[in-house]
Design a protein around this motif. Structure first.
Motif, PDB file in Angstrom:
ATOM      1  N   ILE A 110      -5.755   5.569  59.027  1.00  0.00           N
ATOM      2  CA  ILE A 110      -6.646   4.402  59.196  1.00  0.00           C
ATOM      3  C   ILE A 110      -5.909   3.122  59.607  1.00  0.00           C
ATOM      4  O   ILE A 110      -6.532   2.123  59.918  1.00  0.00           O
ATOM      5  N   GLY A 111      -4.577   3.139  59.617  1.00  0.00           N
ATOM      6  CA  GLY A 111      -3.818   1.946  60.005  1.00  0.00           C
ATOM      7  C   GLY A 111      -3.940   0.827  58.981  1.00  0.00           C
ATOM      8  O   GLY A 111      -4.619   0.980  57.956  1.00  0.00           O
ATOM      9  N   ILE A 112      -3.271  -0.290  59.263  1.00  0.00           N
ATOM     10  CA  ILE A 112      -3.342  -1.469  58.369  1.00  0.00           C
ATOM     11  C   ILE A 112      -3.840  -2.650  59.200  1.00  0.00           C
ATOM     12  O   ILE A 112      -3.336  -2.873  60.310  1.00  0.00           O
ATOM     13  N   PRO A 113      -4.832  -3.412  58.714  1.00  0.00           N
ATOM     14  CA  PRO A 113      -5.290  -4.579  59.477  1.00  0.00           C
ATOM     15  C   PRO A 113      -4.114  -5.521  59.775  1.00  0.00           C
ATOM     16  O   PRO A 113      -3.222  -5.681  58.922  1.00  0.00           O
ATOM     17  N   SER A 114      -4.124  -6.119  60.959  1.00  0.00           N
ATOM     18  CA  SER A 114      -2.932  -6.860  61.421  1.00  0.00           C
ATOM     19  C   SER A 114      -2.536  -7.993  60.476  1.00  0.00           C
ATOM     20  O   SER A 114      -1.349  -8.261  60.291  1.00  0.00           O
ATOM     21  N   ASP A 115      -3.521  -8.629  59.819  1.00  0.00           N
ATOM     22  CA  ASP A 115      -3.145  -9.747  58.938  1.00  0.00           C
ATOM     23  C   ASP A 115      -2.472  -9.256  57.648  1.00  0.00           C
ATOM     24  O   ASP A 115      -1.828 -10.026  56.940  1.00  0.00           O
ATOM     25  N   PRO A 118       2.391  -7.508  57.520  1.00  0.00           N
ATOM     26  CA  PRO A 118       3.680  -8.008  57.007  1.00  0.00           C
ATOM     27  C   PRO A 118       3.847  -7.837  55.502  1.00  0.00           C
ATOM     28  O   PRO A 118       4.890  -7.365  55.044  1.00  0.00           O
ATOM     29  N   VAL A 119       2.811  -8.168  54.708  1.00  0.00           N
ATOM     30  CA  VAL A 119       2.988  -8.035  53.250  1.00  0.00           C
ATOM     31  C   VAL A 119       2.981  -6.573  52.828  1.00  0.00           C
ATOM     32  O   VAL A 119       3.740  -6.161  51.952  1.00  0.00           O
ATOM     33  N   ALA A 120       2.112  -5.761  53.457  1.00  0.00           N
ATOM     34  CA  ALA A 120       2.050  -4.349  53.069  1.00  0.00           C
ATOM     35  C   ALA A 120       3.393  -3.666  53.334  1.00  0.00           C
ATOM     36  O   ALA A 120       3.815  -2.785  52.596  1.00  0.00           O
ATOM     37  N   VAL A 121       4.073  -4.104  54.399  1.00  0.00           N
ATOM     38  CA  VAL A 121       5.332  -3.446  54.773  1.00  0.00           C
ATOM     39  C   VAL A 121       6.533  -4.050  54.031  1.00  0.00           C
ATOM     40  O   VAL A 121       7.461  -3.333  53.669  1.00  0.00           O
ATOM     41  N   GLY A 128      -2.265  -0.959  48.604  1.00  0.00           N
ATOM     42  CA  GLY A 128      -3.710  -0.753  48.714  1.00  0.00           C
ATOM     43  C   GLY A 128      -4.138   0.331  47.730  1.00  0.00           C
ATOM     44  O   GLY A 128      -5.258   0.827  47.792  1.00  0.00           O
ATOM     45  N   LYS A 129      -3.224   0.724  46.839  1.00  0.00           N
ATOM     46  CA  LYS A 129      -3.522   1.888  45.988  1.00  0.00           C
ATOM     47  C   LYS A 129      -3.532   1.558  44.488  1.00  0.00           C
ATOM     48  O   LYS A 129      -3.427   2.456  43.666  1.00  0.00           O
ATOM     49  N   TYR A 130      -3.644   0.267  44.165  1.00  0.00           N
ATOM     50  CA  TYR A 130      -3.699  -0.082  42.740  1.00  0.00           C
ATOM     51  C   TYR A 130      -5.121   0.084  42.203  1.00  0.00           C
ATOM     52  O   TYR A 130      -5.739  -0.872  41.729  1.00  0.00           O
ATOM     53  N   VAL A 131      -5.650   1.275  42.326  1.00  0.00           N
ATOM     54  CA  VAL A 131      -6.988   1.558  41.799  1.00  0.00           C
ATOM     55  C   VAL A 131      -6.923   2.891  41.068  1.00  0.00           C
ATOM     56  O   VAL A 131      -5.981   3.659  41.249  1.00  0.00           O
ATOM     57  N   GLU A 132      -7.925   3.163  40.244  1.00  0.00           N
ATOM     58  CA  GLU A 132      -7.965   4.417  39.480  1.00  0.00           C
ATOM     59  C   GLU A 132      -8.421   5.514  40.428  1.00  0.00           C
ATOM     60  O   GLU A 132      -9.610   5.776  40.592  1.00  0.00           O
ATOM     61  N   VAL A 141       5.978   0.287  46.534  1.00  0.00           N
ATOM     62  CA  VAL A 141       7.416   0.054  46.678  1.00  0.00           C
ATOM     63  C   VAL A 141       8.019   0.794  47.888  1.00  0.00           C
ATOM     64  O   VAL A 141       8.905   0.294  48.574  1.00  0.00           O
ATOM     65  N   GLY A 142       7.477   1.995  48.182  1.00  0.00           N
ATOM     66  CA  GLY A 142       8.107   2.914  49.144  1.00  0.00           C
ATOM     67  C   GLY A 142       8.468   2.291  50.492  1.00  0.00           C
ATOM     68  O   GLY A 142       9.642   2.243  50.885  1.00  0.00           O
TER      69      GLY A 142
END
Ligand SMILES: Nc1ncnc2c1ncn2[C@@H]1O[C@H](COP(=O)(O)OP(=O)(O)OP(=O)(O)O)[C@@H](O)[C@H]1O
Length: 658
Positions: A110-115, A118-121, A128-132, A141-142
């Motif tokens: 699904i890719g990452i939205p451009s905005d 930078p922070v996701a990388v 985007g996975k801090y959910v149950e 961290v990876g």
């Protein structure tokens, strides 16, 4: 993001004592300065770079971890939207003198939205996975470790192409991490119109330069990791390229497991932090605590929420009107309350069909040694192992309030030549730290007699000089696959390599393995019988010429024909065409010992598995040769009903136990 804090210097009471430096020796001066503590704050990025082992990025494992993190992210990204994954990974040495590698990974997820790129990388603890929800990624961290290692050891930026489903346009970035502040540094950002990296609707591509050692062991772990990933994700098409060549793991099924769903936390797992977070989500809505509780936790009805608040001795008022002291009372009541078991239907196990598709065509990467011997580059290729039998079993359970599914598969025989234990967690292979994993304990503790065979039989018929362990199950040509899926895998470390034996996890795993041992027992027993028959046939074939010789010395007979007849008889006997009839022992018993005595052969006693067996010297020689690897000669066995042929041959050879 966290800024590096200004240094705060705190002077302790000890240091405030008035002491004249000239009066005290140097050692005591140091003691005075010891009282001065310098407090600093580290950015998350600095902490993880300094303690990279916590995330598994240690010297030898850097490239392995990079491969692993990139593949996991790609699979997560595809599966979250039920996209059949197509992943290309390449690992190439660019500067051998400085041990520089480029690693590139591209997917059709699904890719990452451009905005957010930078922070996701680059910013540690952003995910985007801090959910149950059951996902491969967990910590946020990876990808950052790859970015930080690239920044730390090279002056090359991390290159990223992202085409998110929501934007539909491809963006190109050049990024570095400011390790001291945990902030991304964006060196370049542009929309790509021509020469797009992504041909489909969406996708993500990352290219990093890393300085790392690649030992032969780590290299084989990387190859194993990719091969095993394809076993539990047979719906993914994976291409892998190195300096040794390129291989492709074809998609073996178009069926994908149902994606995992996000769930509300279970109230038995509640702590002050989760409760405050739930209240924060309802800020500005004037919702009562009763409303927040029943809307934020599963298995907690509005009525139950009311009871909990009253048992805590509190009034039901707007949730933001409680202080911490009151909230902890609610948490404590929840810890003592019995709730229904958590839902398990939101998990995404591999399932019998898909795991079987992976097990029946198990892909492994091999390097062509012949090419290497000829001085040319060794070439990579993929070998497909097809077992003769597979079986599957699973259990759904709750481990420490977390819904968990244990899946176990077995592949036996066929192209499988030896024992191997495969461990998977949320569809990712675990390759390191096997000795401390619960799966290893399970394999050691489930008795092989569940297969209807004894350790002794296995050791006799499947003895293998190359076997690393003499544990009976590890002598079988058997692959055991364990898969644990859960919203929170009880990993032993942040490196996510081994699973702890938490709660009743081990009991459920043992139940699955016992099921499978029973399922494969008929086949293994059949093979044992066939192996035994082969052993007996080679024994007969060894003795037939001796018997024929003895007979033709006393009577005139066509020895060739007699040998042929005996051989046919032996073959029919071992194949079961001639039914076994026990020998009638005569009064004047012609015992093995008597034949040995008459033949002038010396009888020697040999101890086998605690049993004293008498043997002729010639038999001992055969046994010794057999132990050296001459497996055509059969093992000593206690026979049940022997046929006449059996009896004659064994007595002639002096094999019969006395
Ligand atoms: N290939 C990808 N496609 C789409 N999104 C991605 C991809 N790779 C990473 N992401 C996004 O970036 C986030 C950060 O990834 P990162 O690898 O740093 O941590 P994580 O996967 O969340 O957790 P872990 O540290 O356990 O791997 C992910 O949570 C995901 O939202």
């Amino acid at each position: 993001m966290t800024q590096k804090a200004t240094t705060a210097e705190v002077t302790s009471a000890a240091a405030t004592a008035v002491v004249k430096p000239a009066d005290v020796p140097a050692s005591q001066t140091r003691a005075v300065h010891r009282g001065k503590v310098k407090y600093d704050k580290k950015a998350e990025s600095e902490f993880f770079v300094d303690n990279s082992a916590l995330a598994g990025f240690t010297g030898e494992r850097i490239l392995y971890m990079a491969v692993r993190e990139l593949i996991e992210n790609s699979l997560d990204s595809c599966e979250s939207s039920h996209i059949l994954p197509r992943i290309s990974l390449s690992l190439k040495m660019v500067d051998p003198a400085n041990e520089m590698w480029t690693i590139t990974c591209q997917d059709n997820g699904i890719g990452i939205p451009s905005d957010k790129v930078p922070v996701a990388v680059c910013s540690f603890l952003t995910s985007g996975k801090y959910v149950e929800k059951q996902q491969r990624g967990l910590f946020g961290v990876g990808l950052k470790m790859i970015a930080a290692f690239s920044t730390k050891d090279t002056d090359h930026p991390l290159k990223v192409w992202s085409k998110s489903l929501e934007e539909g346009a491809e963006y190109y970035f050049e990024l570095r991490t400011d390790i001291s502040t945990n902030r991304p540094i964006v060196l370049a950002k542009r929309q790509v119109k021509e020469d797009a990296a992504m041909s489909g609707d969406s996708g993500f591509r990352v290219e990093a330069m890393l300085r790392a050692k690649l030992s032969p062991i780590t290299k084989s772990r990387i190859y194993d990791y990719i091969s095993q990933t394809s076993v539990v994700n047979p719906y993914a098409h994976i291409e892998f390229e190195t300096d040794e060549g390129k291989v492709a793991f074809d998609r073996r099924t178009d069926r994908m497991p149902e994606p995992a769903k996000e769930v509300l936390p279970h109230p038995a797992d509640m702590d002050l932090k989760t409760l405050k977070k739930a209240i924060m989500n309802f800020m500005n809505q004037k919702t009562t605590l009763q409303g927040v509780l029943s809307d934020s936790f599963q298995k907690l009805s509005s009525e139950k929420a009311r009871q909990i608040i009253s048992e805590a001795g509190l009034e039901n008022k707007p949730a933001d009107k409680y202080d911490e002291h009151e909230l902890i009372k609610v948490v404590n009541i929840c810890k003592q309350t019995k709730f229904h078991m958590p839902n398990t239907d939101h998990l995404s196990p591999i399932g019998e069909d898909i795991l079987t598709a992976g097990m029946t065509q198990e892909y492994t990467i091999i390097t062509n040694k012949d090419e290497a011997a000829q001085g040319t580059q060794p070439q990579l290729s993929v070998k497909i192992l097809k077992p003769s039998l597979t079986a599957y079993s699973s259990r759904t359970c709750v481990i420490n309030n977390r819904p968990t599914i244990v899946e176990c598969g077995i592949a036996y025989g066929g192209d499988i030549g030896s024992f191997k234990l495969y461990r998977f967690a949320n569809k990712i292979p675990l390759l390191y730290d096997e000795g401390s994993d619960v799966a290893r304990e399970v394999v050691s503790e489930v008795e092989i007699n569940k297969m209807g065979i004894s350790k002794k039989e296995v050791k006799e018929q499947f003895a293998n000089p190359d076997a690393k362990s003499d544990r009976a199950v590890e002598l079988l040509p058997l692959h055991i696959f364990f898969h644990i899926c859960s919203t929170k895998i009880p990993y032993k470390t942040a490196g996510k390599e081994s699973i702890a034996s938490e709660g009743e996890l081990k009991r459920y795993m043992k139940a699955c393995l016992s099921d499978l041992y029973r399922k494969v027992s008929a086949q293994i027993r059949k093979e044992l019988r066939m192996k035994e028959a082969q052993s007996r046939l080679s024994l007969y074939k060894y003795y037939i010429p001796l018997i024929v010789n003895a007979i033709s010395e006393s009577i005139k007979i066509d020895s060739q024909k007699l040998e042929q007849a005996f051989t046919q008889l032996a073959e029919k006997h071992v194949s079961g065409e001639i039914t076994a009839t026990p020998v009638q022992e005569k009064e004047d018993e012609i015992t093995g010992e008597r034949i040995e005595e008459e033949a002038g052969e010396e009888v020697v006693e040999e101890e086998i598995d605690g049993e004293v067996v008498k043997r002729s010297k010639s038999q001992l020689a055969i046994n010794a040769a057999r132990r050296k690897g001459e497996r055509s000669k059969p093992k000593n066995k206690k026979e049940g009903g022997q046929t006449t042929l059996d009896a004659v041959l064994t007595k002639k050879g002096g094999r019969k136990k006395k």
